[in-house]
Scaffold this active site. Structure first.
Site, short mmCIF file in Angstrom:
data_model
loop_
_atom_site.label_atom_id
_atom_site.label_comp_id
_atom_site.label_asym_id
_atom_site.label_seq_id
_atom_site.Cartn_x
_atom_site.Cartn_y
_atom_site.Cartn_z
N HIS A 1 -31.33 44.92 0.18
CA HIS A 1 -32.15 43.83 0.49
C HIS A 1 -31.29 42.08 0.72
O HIS A 1 -31.92 41.38 1.04
CB HIS A 1 -33.04 43.28 -1.02
CG HIS A 1 -32.35 43.13 -2.18
ND1 HIS A 1 -31.64 43.87 -2.75
CD2 HIS A 1 -32.42 41.99 -2.88
CE1 HIS A 1 -31.25 43.04 -4.16
NE2 HIS A 1 -31.63 42.09 -3.93
N HIS B 1 -24.57 46.00 -1.34
CA HIS B 1 -24.71 44.47 -1.17
C HIS B 1 -23.33 43.65 -0.52
O HIS B 1 -23.45 42.78 0.39
CB HIS B 1 -25.09 43.94 -2.38
CG HIS B 1 -26.37 44.38 -2.68
ND1 HIS B 1 -27.48 45.08 -2.05
CD2 HIS B 1 -27.16 44.49 -4.16
CE1 HIS B 1 -28.64 45.49 -2.72
NE2 HIS B 1 -28.25 45.29 -4.13
N ASP C 1 -23.51 50.07 -7.58
CA ASP C 1 -24.77 49.24 -7.72
C ASP C 1 -24.67 48.02 -6.82
O ASP C 1 -25.85 47.68 -6.11
CB ASP C 1 -25.05 48.99 -9.10
CG ASP C 1 -26.28 47.93 -9.35
OD1 ASP C 1 -27.38 48.70 -9.05
OD2 ASP C 1 -26.34 46.95 -9.97
C1 BG6 Z 1 -30.07 45.26 -7.14
C2 BG6 Z 1 -29.22 45.68 -8.32
O1 BG6 Z 1 -29.85 46.02 -5.83
O2 BG6 Z 1 -29.66 44.01 -6.94
C3 BG6 Z 1 -29.35 45.20 -9.55
O3 BG6 Z 1 -29.45 47.13 -8.85
C4 BG6 Z 1 -29.16 43.65 -9.16
O4 BG6 Z 1 -28.48 45.30 -10.54
C5 BG6 Z 1 -29.87 43.06 -7.97
O5 BG6 Z 1 -29.51 42.88 -10.44
C6 BG6 Z 1 -29.51 41.72 -7.61
O6 BG6 Z 1 -30.23 41.21 -6.78
P1 BG6 Z 1 -30.73 39.61 -6.69
O7 BG6 Z 1 -31.51 39.42 -5.29
O8 BG6 Z 1 -31.39 39.32 -7.81
O9 BG6 Z 1 -29.45 38.95 -6.39
#
Ligand code: BG6
Length: 487
Positions: A175, A237, A232
């Site tokens: 995402h 990411h 994770d």
């Molecule tokens: C997720 C992780 O993919 O991304 C989580 O599994 C994390 O641990 C989250 O909290 C963070 O996403 P964002 O969009 O809130 O920065």
């Protein structure tokens, strides 16, 4: 519909894990927002799937609670008429005939199967979908991260899913690629003549990527303890962000043009293994402290397990072995229970080669471009200017500061809103191709192995601090410091 949204053909979207945290907190709110903008045509259906025995009305009641704050109840009720629920267990036959009949066999109708479940279930679910021929025509499958827990298990999943869905039907979601600022990185880099000539080891001193969260692991402990921060956040990411910063200009935004360039970056990452892991990485685990103004327990207490060696914090120094980036460190840092929720990419340029200013003028700071992903998405370009007025030349380091919300007067859509509609439209540019996932595991695997072999536990840090002091030492050894909030 607002002028900037595009129409979408009717579709069915099935969410496996429909009562889970991600579905309730992210996917359904994202779909509701798209509904409010007129992008969920009336004949589209959203089907939640989970093991709980619920009916449509029960599921809608759950969603009403989760979504009620977003908009007025009347619109929510209209949206919920398009939402359905089926109880299914991926490992049991019961209910699948009924589900297949509900989805129907019109292969040209777009059918999206979103697997928001534990990766152990991906194969069972896909096999069932194949058995009922729900994989045919315009069907697509979305795989949530993490895909596996290492290269071997990722390959196993990808092989098995690949027997049912072709690569072009498979959308591996990260995402972070749907976040506005990440998209904007492409536009900043390749839509302006200004940056690209300087975007290399000749002019860039180093890059920092920080994804800091104030939250702890909360009720996700059983997942998180098997994953840890590297699996994770970093393997997916953060590496994706690094790729967007470091990739060569793709020839277009065609899906494979972008993904080919990201893949080359992943292949060029210098290995980190048992020979250098202790110099290049720091892992930490939070202890009790204060976060968001409240006392919070440490990770072991939150988890109910004092023996866990899972890291909730990682800092590392990565390097990319190619002509553009040789010698430019990419410092990555992520963790739970840090002092603020902030995600940003900070690109620091080299100092000017010679200062013409006397000592009285003050110190010349390096230019820095900061792309803020959250909160208040925006861009800051730090420049040196003269302090206005008489009194001689006094140098000041100030930002050209643009908050997207202020500049455009709009709230940014959540990343999932864009990505879900990209799946419906069949555009995979912002999704990970199989070879990218493999290359990312190929780099991350030896780090995990070296940590495991070392037998050393993660370093403790107090909740509400910026991680273990060794993380500060990691960057200070190189004569640099972590970017302070907002600078
Ligand atoms: C997720 C992780 O993919 O991304 C989580 O599994 C994390 O641990 C989250 O909290 C963070 O996403 P964002 O969009 O809130 O920065």
């Amino acid at each position: 519909m607002t002028a900037s949204t595009q129409s979408v053909d009717p579709f069915d979207l099935v969410i496996f894990g429909g009562t889970g945290d991600l579905a309730l907190r992210k996917l359904l709110p994202a779909l509701f927002h798209r509904f409010l903008d007129g992008q969920i045509p009336g004949s589209s259906r959203i089907v939640g799937i989970a093991r709980e025995t619920l009916d449509d009305a029960g599921y809608r009641a759950q969603l009403r609670e989760a979504l009620i704050g977003i908009c007025d109840a009347r619109q929510l009720d209209v949206f919920l008429q398009q939402v359905f629920y089926r109880p299914l267990d991926a490992r049991k036959d019961e209910g699948w005939d009924d589900f297949a009949a509900l989805i129907g066999s019109e292969p040209e109708h777009v059918r999206v199967f979103y697997l928001s479940t534990s990766p152990e279930l991906f194969v069972d679910i896909c096999t069932r979908l194949g058995h009922y021929k729900l994989n045919e025509g315009a069907s697509r499958v979305v795989l949530e991260k993490p895909i596996g827990r290492d290269l071997a298990s990722a390959n196993q999943i990808n092989d098995a899913v690949g027997k049912v869905f072709s690569e072009s039907q498979t959308f591996r979601i990260d995402h972070y690629l749907g976040k506005e600022t990440v998209q904007n990185l492409l536009v900043l880099r390749f839509g302006n003549a200004l940056f690209e000539p300087l975007w290399n080891a000749g002019h860039i001193d180093h890059v920092q990527i920080t994804v800091a969260e104030t939250l702890g692991v909360g009720h996700r402990g059983s997942y998180y303890d098997r994953a840890g921060a590297l699996r994770d956040m970093v393997q997916n990411h953060m590496l994706q962000l690094l790729c967007m910063v470091a990739m060569e200009p793709p020839s277009s935004l065609a899906p494979d043009a972008v993904r080919d360039e990201k893949l080359k970056v992943l292949h060029s990452l210098k290995p980190i293994d048992e020979s250098n892991v202790s110099q290049l990485t720091v892992r930490g685990q939070y202890r009790a402290g204060v976060a968001d103004g409240a006392s919070v327990p440490g990770y072991p207490e939150e988890l109910g397990n004092n023996k866990s060696n899972t890291e909730t914090f990682v800092a590392l120094k990565a390097e990319i072995a190619n002509w553009r980036w040789a010698g430019v460190p990419f410092y990555l840092r992520t963790g739970k229970r840090l002092p603020s929720r902030v995600s940003e990419i900070a690109v620091t340029f080299k100092p000017v080669p010679h200062s013409i200013f006397g000592g009285d003028a003050g110190t010349l700071a390096q230019n820095r471009l900061v792309l803020r992903l959250q909160p208040d998405e925006g861009v800051k370009l730090w420049l040196t200017i003269k302090h206005p007025g008489p009194g001689g030349l006094r140098l000041r380091h100030v930002p050209l500061d643009m908050s997207f919300a202020e500049a455009f007067g709009v709230q940014q859509p959540d990343a999932y809103e864009r990505l879900l509609l990209d799946v419906v439209r069949g555009n995979p540019t912002l999704f990970m191709r199989r070879d990218e996932v493999e290359a990312a595991w190929h780099w991350a695997g030896p780090i995990l192995a070296a940590w495991a072999d070392s037998g050393e536990p993660p370093r403790p840090y107090t909740a509400g601090s910026w991680g273990p002091s060794a993380a500060v030492a990691l960057i200070e050894r190189d004569g640099r410091t972590w970017n302070e909030d907002g600078e």
